[in-house]
Design an enzyme around this catalytic site. Structure first.
Site, short mmCIF file in Angstrom:
data_model
loop_
_atom_site.label_atom_id
_atom_site.label_comp_id
_atom_site.label_asym_id
_atom_site.label_seq_id
_atom_site.Cartn_x
_atom_site.Cartn_y
_atom_site.Cartn_z
N CYS A 1 12.80 9.73 9.90
CA CYS A 1 12.61 9.19 11.25
C CYS A 1 13.92 9.12 12.00
CB CYS A 1 11.96 7.82 11.14
SG CYS A 1 12.76 6.83 9.90
N LYS B 1 0.88 -1.18 0.00
CA LYS B 1 0.00 0.00 0.00
C LYS B 1 0.91 1.22 0.00
CE LYS B 1 -2.22 2.96 2.12
NZ LYS B 1 -1.97 4.39 1.84
N GLU C 1 8.25 14.78 17.59
CA GLU C 1 8.84 14.63 16.26
C GLU C 1 8.26 15.70 15.34
OE1 GLU C 1 7.58 11.27 13.83
OE2 GLU C 1 9.67 10.89 13.29
N GLU D 1 7.99 0.11 11.96
CA GLU D 1 9.09 1.09 11.93
C GLU D 1 8.42 2.44 12.11
OE1 GLU D 1 12.17 0.38 11.81
OE2 GLU D 1 12.45 -1.46 10.68
P1 NAD Z 1 1.42 7.81 8.58
O1 NAD Z 1 1.49 6.95 9.78
O2 NAD Z 1 0.45 8.92 8.56
O3 NAD Z 1 1.11 6.94 7.27
C1 NAD Z 1 1.92 5.85 6.89
C2 NAD Z 1 1.12 4.93 6.02
O4 NAD Z 1 0.06 4.38 6.79
C3 NAD Z 1 0.45 5.58 4.80
O5 NAD Z 1 0.52 4.71 3.71
C4 NAD Z 1 -0.99 5.75 5.26
O6 NAD Z 1 -1.89 5.77 4.19
C5 NAD Z 1 -1.17 4.52 6.10
N1 NAD Z 1 -2.24 4.62 7.10
C6 NAD Z 1 -2.71 5.72 7.73
N2 NAD Z 1 -3.72 5.39 8.57
C7 NAD Z 1 -3.89 4.05 8.48
C8 NAD Z 1 -4.76 3.11 9.10
N3 NAD Z 1 -5.66 3.50 9.99
N4 NAD Z 1 -4.65 1.82 8.76
C9 NAD Z 1 -3.72 1.41 7.89
N5 NAD Z 1 -2.87 2.25 7.25
C10 NAD Z 1 -2.95 3.56 7.55
O7 NAD Z 1 2.93 8.32 8.36
P2 NAD Z 1 3.45 9.34 7.28
O8 NAD Z 1 2.96 10.69 7.68
O9 NAD Z 1 3.19 8.83 5.91
O10 NAD Z 1 5.04 9.24 7.52
C11 NAD Z 1 5.70 9.95 8.47
C12 NAD Z 1 5.93 9.12 9.73
O11 NAD Z 1 6.58 7.90 9.38
C13 NAD Z 1 6.85 9.79 10.72
O12 NAD Z 1 6.36 9.61 12.02
C14 NAD Z 1 8.17 9.04 10.56
O13 NAD Z 1 9.00 9.08 11.68
C15 NAD Z 1 7.69 7.68 10.24
N6 NAD Z 1 8.73 6.94 9.53
C16 NAD Z 1 9.39 5.96 10.18
C17 NAD Z 1 10.42 5.27 9.53
C18 NAD Z 1 11.19 4.19 10.21
O14 NAD Z 1 11.90 3.48 9.51
N7 NAD Z 1 11.09 4.02 11.51
C19 NAD Z 1 10.73 5.60 8.22
C20 NAD Z 1 10.03 6.60 7.58
C21 NAD Z 1 9.01 7.26 8.25
#
Ligand code: NAD
Length: 509
Positions: A298, A189, A400, A263
Site C-alpha cells: 500500500c 480474521k 492502485e 488502513e
Molecule cells: P481486501 O480488501 O480484498 O481484503 C482484506 C481482508 O478483508 C481479507 O481478509 C478479506 O477476506 C476481508 N474481506 C473482504 N471482504 C470483506 C467483507 N465484505 N467484510 C469483511 N471482511 C472482508 O484486500 P486484499 O486484496 O487482501 O489486500 C490488498 C489491499 O490492501 C490493497 O488495496 C492494499 O493497498 C491494502 N493494504 C493496505 C495497507 C495499509 O496499511 N494501508 C496494508 C496492506 C494492504
C-alpha cells in the site's frame, strides 16, 4: 477439537497438511466442516495446505471466547501483559526462520528480501508494545484540594482484526501486540489466500496467552469477515485491506456504532528534485517502489515524478537496475522478487500492463508482459516494469495497480508537482528526494499523506506513526500514541475528597 494446530494426513498419504483455527485455546475445524485449499503463488494450482472455511458460527464462538477472556486480561497489572508479550517476542524470534518460510510459501514474497524482514519486524513489534505496555496512562486535572479528577485509558473490549494477504505478519504485528498490550482480547480474521503464517504465529502466541485472549478464524471475507464486522460482541473493527472493501465495512461498523480503524490503499507519489543522481538515490527508488514485494504494498511509490533536469538519467539508471533484479521462486535465496499472490491479481496487473502498452504516449523503459514460457510461466510471476511519458491523469497513474509497475512523470515546477502529487483520492505514503533539506521538508509538509519519507524509501519502523489521509484510511494504531488512540477509550473519574458521607459499616473480621 484437538490440542494441535496441524492435522497430519493418514500414514502413507502425502496430501498437504490440514491446519486448524484457534478458538478459545482449542484448535478447531469449521463448525460446518467446510475446508478451503491454499495454493502456491509460485506453482500454479499446487495445493500447499487446507484450512477451515470458517463462517458466522465460528466467528460467534470466537467472539464468545474473546468476551469471556476479556475481564481477566483487562484487569492484569500491565507488568503481566508485558511479560507475556516479551515472552512471545522471544518465542517468535526463535522460530523466525520458520515464520519467514511459511510466509514465502503462502504469500509468494521472496524469502531474503521480504519474508525474513517481515518476520523480524513482527518480533520487534511484540517487543516494542510489550515495552510500552505501562505507558497507557491517563491524566490528572489540578482541580483543587478537595477534588481528585483523573482519566483512565481503558481497553475497548474485543477487537475484530481483519488482515490482507500482502504482508500478513507485518500487519498482524501492527494490530495484535498493540491491542493486547492495552488489555483487549482479539478475534483475528486471516486473509483467505495467506492464512498459514498467521496460524503459525497464533500457535506460538498461544503457548503464552490465556485461552480466548487471541483467537484466529480462517475463511472468506464475505462469510467470516462480514460476520465479524456485524457481530454485536465486537467492540472495534481494525481493518487493513482495499479501499473498496474498507468503505463497505465502515458503513456496517458505523451502523452499529462500533469503533473502527481502516488502513487502506495508496497511489503514492515519489518526487525526485534536481541534483546528483547517485547510487543511493537509485537504490532508494527501488526500495520505495516496493518492487521486491512485487509492488504489492500500500506504500509503494508507484507514481515517480522526475524533475526534467534528471529525468533521462534517473530513467536510464533505474531501468537498468530494475531489469537486473532477479524474479523467481520465493524460497530461493537468489530471488530478489517473488510471485504475485493469485491468478486474479496476476490477471489484473496484466490488464494494466496491456493498457499501458497500448497507449502511444507511454514508453516501456524496462519490463512488460509476464513470461509465457520457462520456469516463470509456472507461477504468477510478473517482471518489474517502468513506464515513462506518463501524465498524472493516466489510469496507470491514478489507480492502485498493486503490482511491480511504476509510471514516471516529468515535472518542472515545484507547485505543479505538489499539485499533481496531491491530485489523488489516496493519501497514504509519499517520498521526497532532494539534497536541499529546506526544500525537501517544506515539500514534505505540503503533501497530503499520512507518512512522508525524505531521501529514504524503506519500510515502517517500530514506534513510528502510521496511517492514511483521505481515502487511505481512518485512525492510527501503530506507535505508543496509536495504541492509545486506537485500542483504548478514556474514562474521566471525578472524586470529591473529604466527603462527609458516612461509610457503610464493615462486616466480618
Ligand atoms: P481486501 O480488501 O480484498 O481484503 C482484506 C481482508 O478483508 C481479507 O481478509 C478479506 O477476506 C476481508 N474481506 C473482504 N471482504 C470483506 C467483507 N465484505 N467484510 C469483511 N471482511 C472482508 O484486500 P486484499 O486484496 O487482501 O489486500 C490488498 C489491499 O490492501 C490493497 O488495496 C492494499 O493497498 C491494502 N493494504 C493496505 C495497507 C495499509 O496499511 N494501508 C496494508 C496492506 C494492504
Amino acid at each position: 477439537m484437538t490440542e494441535h494446530s496441524v492435522l497430519s494426513p493418514p500414514a502413507g498419504e502425502s496430501s498437504p497438511p490440514t491446519r486448524l483455527m484457534l478458538i478459545g485455546g482449542d484448535w478447531v475445524a469449521a463448525a460446518d466442516g467446510g475446508w478451503r485449499e491454499i495454493t502456491s503463488p509460485a506453482r500454479r494450482g499446487s495445493v500447499i495446505a487446507r484450512v477451515p472455511r470458517g463462517n458466522a458460527t465460528d466467528v460467534d464462538r470466537a467472539v464468545a471466547a474473546a468476551r469471556e477472556a476479556f475481564p481477566a486480561w483487562r484487569d492484569l497489572h500491565f507488568k503481566e501483559r508485558q511479560r507475556v508479550l516479551l515472552r512471545i517476542a522471544d518465542a517468535l524470534e526463535g522460530r523466525a526462520e520458520e515464520l519467514a518460510r511459511v510466509t514465502a510459501e503462502d504469500t509468494g514474497n521472496a524469502l531474503r528480501t521480504q519474508a525474513r524482514p517481515e518476520a523480524s519486524l513482527l518480533v520487534d513489534l511484540f517487543r516494542y508494545f510489550g515495552g510500552v505496555a505501562g505507558e497507557v496512562k491517563g491524566t490528572t486535572l489540578p482541580a483543587g484540594a478537595t477534588q481528585l479528577q483523573y482519566t483512565r485509558q481503558e481497553p475497548l473490549g474485543v477487537v475484530g482484526a481483519i488482515l490482507p494477504w500482502n504482508s500478513p505478519l507485518m500487519i498482524a504485528g501492527f494490530k495484535v501486540p498493540a491491542a493486547l498490550a492495552a488489555g483487549n482480547t482479539i478475534v483475528l480474521k486471516a486473509a483467505e489466500d495467506a492464512p498459514l503464517s498467521i496460524l503459525l504465529m497464533a500457535e506460538i502466541c498461544e503457548e503464552s496467552l490465556p485461552p480466548g485472549v487471541l483467537n484466529v478464524v480462517t475463511g472468506t471475507g464475505r462469510a467470516a469477515g462480514n460476520a465479524l464486522v456485524e457481530h454485536p460482541g465486537v467492540d472495534k473493527i481494525s481493518f487493513t485491506g482495499s479501499t473498496e472493501v474498507g468503505r463497505g465495512i465502515a458503513g456496517k461498523a458505523g451502523e452499529r456504532l462500533a469503533h473502527l480503524s481502516l488502513e487502506l490503499g495508496g497511489k503514492n507519489p515519489s518526487i525526485v528534485f534536481p541534483g546528483a543522481v547517485t547510487d543511493e538515490l537509485i537504490e532508494g527508488l527501488v526500495l520505495s517502489s516496493r518492487i521486491s514485494r512485487q509492488g504489492q504494498s500500500c506504500t509503494a511509490g508507484s507514481r515517480l515524478f522526475l524533475h526534467r533536469d534528471v529525468h533521462d538519467e534517473v530513467l536510464a539508471r533505474l531501468s537498468d537496475r530494475l531489469g537486473s533484479m532477479r524474479v523467481g521462486d520465493p524460497l530461493d535465496e537468489a530471488s530478489d522478487i517473488g510471485a504475485v499472490i493469485n491468478e486474479t491479481q496476476f490477471g489484473s496487473i496484466r490488464e494494466y500492463l496491456e493498457d499501458g502498452l497500448a497507449d502511444p504516449a507511454l514508453h516501456v523503459e524496462t519490463g512488460g508482459l509476464p513470461p509465457t514460457s520457462g520456469p516463470l510461466a509456472e507461477g504468477f510471476y510478473h517482471v518489474p516494469t517502468l513506464f515513462s511519458g506518463g501524465d498524472n491523469s493516466f489510469r496507470l497513474a491514478r489507480e492502485e495497480i498493486f503490482g511491480p509497475v511504476v509510471v514516471a512523470i516529468a515535472w518542472d515546477d515545484v507547485d505543479d508537482v505538489v499539485g499533481m502529487a496531491n491530485d489523488t483520492a489516496y493519501g497514504l505514503g509519499a517520498y521526497v528526494w532532494c539534497h536541499d533539506i529546506d526544500l525537501a521538508i517544506t515539500t514534505a509538509h505540503r503533501l497530503e499523506a499520512g507518512w512522508v519519507q525524505v531521501n529514504q524509501g524503506g519500510g515502517q519502523v517500530v514506534g513510528q506513526s502510521y496511517g492514511g489521509y483521505k481515502q487511505s484510511g481512518i485512525g492510527r494504531e501503530v506507535s505508543l500514541e496509536g495504541m492509545i488512540a486506537g485500542f483504548t477509550q478514556t474514562k474521566q473519574v471525578n472524586v470529591r475528597l473529604g466527603s462527609t458521607v458516612t461509610p457503610a459499616p464493615r462486616t466480618g473480621p
